[in-house]
Design an enzyme around this catalytic site. Structure first.
Site, short mmCIF file in Angstrom:
data_model
loop_
_atom_site.label_atom_id
_atom_site.label_comp_id
_atom_site.label_asym_id
_atom_site.label_seq_id
_atom_site.Cartn_x
_atom_site.Cartn_y
_atom_site.Cartn_z
N ASP A 54 0.82 -1.21 0.00
CA ASP A 54 0.00 0.00 0.00
C ASP A 54 0.86 1.26 0.00
O ASP A 54 0.49 2.28 -0.59
CB ASP A 54 -0.93 0.01 1.21
CG ASP A 54 -2.20 -0.79 0.96
OD1 ASP A 54 -2.42 -1.22 -0.18
OD2 ASP A 54 -2.99 -0.97 1.93
N GLY A 55 2.03 1.20 0.66
CA GLY A 55 2.92 2.36 0.66
C GLY A 55 3.39 2.71 -0.74
O GLY A 55 3.46 3.88 -1.12
#
Length: 270
Positions: A54-55
């Site tokens: 997700d980062g």
């Protein structure tokens, strides 16, 4: 069924070996199916494939300024809300993308206009924008919603989250999980002080998407405000006002039709 010869795809990945290898395999498979892969990021592409966690997904959106292109994620990190696919699903993804077996989920970022004594800077976050004290200092924020003064907040700071970001930092602060189909903003306090001297809300405040959130900091220490968007820090000197609202811009997330948000929630938290 799409014409693959006219379909241009951007592949973006982080530097982890598994991500690089997944990108190499995906490129080969897409090219064998008639797709064209851009050598550099092309804003006229039909699709962005982001490989990582997700980062990585969030960094891609910020790095390329929230491009108006559908984006799908392949997860090579931990459980991701944005990264829908696993590396073993590449063939399934290509097959279903060719068939048009997907939906486009439109996400609205939260945007802030940060005004200093000399200029105003616009920033955006797909998950949240956080206003907190630099060096863990207590801050005091006068908060208004539209034209109504609500409170003088005292504590570590506040977070303004989108529905998409409700399961991220917002949730760890005690904020509510919000179905991403709803258009609203959530204001969640960070370590609020609630004493005889200082009275602050201790739970989230949920407001409609049209609401203008206005913040005027009161300084004990000059330049003690830190702005964090999706985990990325920004420091501006002499902030006098911050205006937040839901952006009219849309991020287009490509989802295969069997995606289930609440199953993702159960996998992550239960």
């Amino acid at each position: 069924m799409m014409n693959n010869n006219n379909c241009l795809i951007n592949i973006v990945s982080n530097d982890r070996p598994i991500s690089k290898e997944t990108g190499r395999i995906l490129r080969e498979k897409l090219e064998k199916n008639g797709f064209t892969i851009s050598e550099t990021f092309d804003y006229k592409a039909d699709l962005v494939v982001c490989i990582g966690g997700d980062g990585s997904f969030l960094r891609t959106l910020h790095e390329y300024r929230f491009p108006d292109i559908p984006i799908i994620g392949i997860n090579t990190g931990h459980l991701g809300f944005f990264q829908e696919l696993s590396p073993y699903q590449l063939d399934e993804f290509i097959f279903r993308y060719q068939k048009g077996d997907y939906v486009i989920q439109e996400l609205h970022p939260v945007e802030a206009l940060v005004c200093t004594r000399t200029s105003c800077i616009e920033i955006m976050g797909i998950n949240e924008i956080t206003i907190k004290g630099d060096k863990s200092r207590t801050i005091h924020l006068n908060i208004s919603l539209d034209e109504s003064f609500v409170e003088k907040f005292s504590g570590d700071g506040i977070l303004v989250a989108t529905p998409t970001g409700s399961t991220a930092y917002n949730y760890s602060l005690g904020g509510s999980i919000v179905d991403p189909r709803l258009n609203l903003l959530q204001i969640t306090p960070i370590a609020p002080i609630n004493t005889i001297a200082y009275r602050s809300f201790t739970s989230s405040v949920i407001v409609p998407k049209e609401t203008a959130i206005k913040i005027h900091p009161e300084y004990t220490f000059e330049n003690s405000i830190l702005i964090v968007t999706d985990g990325m820090e920004h420091k501006y000197n002499e902030i006098v006002e911050i205006y937040l609202k839901m952006s009219k811009m849309k991020t287009k997330l490509l989802r295969l039709k069997n995606y289930d948000f609440w199953n993702k929630v159960k996998e992550k938290f239960l």
